[in-house]
Design a protein around this motif. Sequence first.
Motif, mmCIF file in Angstrom:
data_model
loop_
_atom_site.group_PDB
_atom_site.id
_atom_site.type_symbol
_atom_site.label_atom_id
_atom_site.label_comp_id
_atom_site.label_asym_id
_atom_site.label_seq_id
_atom_site.Cartn_x
_atom_site.Cartn_y
_atom_site.Cartn_z
ATOM 1 N N ALA A 143 22.049 76.216 1.723
ATOM 2 C CA ALA A 143 23.265 75.967 0.956
ATOM 3 C C ALA A 143 24.358 76.953 1.367
ATOM 4 O O ALA A 143 24.080 78.104 1.706
ATOM 5 N N PHE A 144 25.605 76.488 1.319
ATOM 6 C CA PHE A 144 26.736 77.385 1.558
ATOM 7 C C PHE A 144 27.893 76.983 0.647
ATOM 8 O O PHE A 144 28.044 75.817 0.277
ATOM 9 N N PHE A 145 28.680 77.974 0.294
ATOM 10 C CA PHE A 145 29.683 77.827 -0.753
ATOM 11 C C PHE A 145 31.043 78.330 -0.265
ATOM 12 O O PHE A 145 31.124 79.215 0.576
ATOM 13 N N SER A 146 32.104 77.773 -0.844
ATOM 14 C CA SER A 146 33.443 78.283 -0.570
ATOM 15 C C SER A 146 34.398 77.837 -1.668
ATOM 16 O O SER A 146 34.435 76.654 -2.022
ATOM 17 N N VAL A 147 35.148 78.807 -2.206
ATOM 18 C CA VAL A 147 36.266 78.482 -3.096
ATOM 19 C C VAL A 147 37.443 78.226 -2.156
ATOM 20 O O VAL A 147 38.206 79.125 -1.818
ATOM 21 N N LYS A 148 37.591 76.994 -1.732
ATOM 22 C CA LYS A 148 38.340 76.634 -0.526
ATOM 23 C C LYS A 148 39.841 76.391 -0.749
ATOM 24 O O LYS A 148 40.604 76.283 0.222
ATOM 25 N N GLU A 149 40.273 76.337 -1.980
ATOM 26 C CA GLU A 149 41.590 75.770 -2.266
ATOM 27 C C GLU A 149 42.758 76.469 -1.570
ATOM 28 O O GLU A 149 43.720 75.807 -1.155
ATOM 29 N N VAL A 150 42.715 77.808 -1.430
ATOM 30 C CA VAL A 150 43.868 78.459 -0.792
ATOM 31 C C VAL A 150 44.048 78.000 0.659
ATOM 32 O O VAL A 150 45.170 78.001 1.179
ATOM 33 N N ASP A 151 42.967 77.591 1.315
ATOM 34 C CA ASP A 151 43.077 77.083 2.686
ATOM 35 C C ASP A 151 43.737 75.704 2.722
ATOM 36 O O ASP A 151 44.140 75.239 3.792
ATOM 37 N N LEU A 152 43.805 75.051 1.568
ATOM 38 C CA LEU A 152 44.479 73.751 1.456
ATOM 39 C C LEU A 152 45.881 73.908 0.863
ATOM 40 O O LEU A 152 46.523 72.928 0.499
ATOM 41 N N ALA A 153 46.302 75.159 0.746
ATOM 42 C CA ALA A 153 47.636 75.481 0.219
ATOM 43 C C ALA A 153 47.798 75.099 -1.241
ATOM 44 O O ALA A 153 48.885 74.744 -1.692
ATOM 45 N N ILE A 154 46.705 75.165 -2.005
ATOM 46 C CA ILE A 154 46.779 74.920 -3.444
ATOM 47 C C ILE A 154 46.023 76.025 -4.193
ATOM 48 O O ILE A 154 45.230 76.756 -3.606
ATOM 49 N N THR A 155 46.313 76.137 -5.468
ATOM 50 C CA THR A 155 45.597 77.059 -6.342
ATOM 51 C C THR A 155 44.490 76.287 -7.037
ATOM 52 O O THR A 155 44.746 75.220 -7.610
ATOM 53 N N ALA A 156 43.268 76.781 -6.967
ATOM 54 C CA ALA A 156 42.139 76.094 -7.616
ATOM 55 C C ALA A 156 42.466 75.860 -9.086
ATOM 56 O O ALA A 156 42.796 76.805 -9.806
#
Length: 276
Positions: A143-156
């Motif tokens: 398993a691997f995880f990422s709070v990815k939203e900043v890479d999509l130019a949005i705030t989670a």
Amino acid sequence: MAKYTTIEIVQENPKSSVFKLYLNRPRHSNALSREFFTEFPNALSSLDNNPNVAVIVLSGKGKHFCSGIDLKTLASISADFQSPSDRGRSGEKSRREIKFMQKAITAIEKCRKPVIAAVQGACIGGGVDIISACDMRFCTEDAFFSVKEVDLAITADLGSLQRLPAIVGYGNAMELALTARTFSGSEAKVLGLVSKVFGSKPDMDEGVGAIADGIAAKSPLAVIGTKAVLVRSRDMSLSQGLDYVATWNSSMLLSDDLKEVAAASLQNRKPSFSKL
């Protein structure tokens, strides 16, 4: 049982009160489509109100748990918000859409029955939002995880930034959210995001199944009460939390379940509880 396009409910053992809730878009790595945000809370509500259900195990079909919000869905939502003639109305519509999606994730906490996340493969962006709202979390070694939203130019905005700090600590949550870096199942265990890492998916299915069966065998009143008090106390002071649990137990404590535990102990047998 209702049919869904993005999820699937399965009772693998007809004698068990543990039900599986699958994210069911494996060809898309279980990316969250717009339909998901309607179907998911409806499915949780149906399970919550089903007296045959005691525990829900949430997992993903295929190789991955969830790759986040479907990019086509994200683009569609973004396009819907464009209203050059009236920025105020566009913003108000955007806020309603975000609140609608937030409600779907919060449905996990609103569900009285415990929801256990079993994660394999990718758990990205919206997947982290989902597991952060679950009551227990487990994963496989791959398993691997990422709070990815900043890479999509949005705030989670679906709950990770609000729930993760209480799970992994404020500093760790800040670092994970600002870097959007990928971290492993073993690091997730060190951070406290998951309770245990299993060597394979079959091992996880067996191990989580045993944990779920153990919870399902306990007093349903005690189980839902424990979840309710823990979730509510998170946003309360110590004195408010103590007052809340006192109020809860004053109405729930003197139940047939308590009598059954005492009787079973005297008779040297396992207790048997009525459905809820």
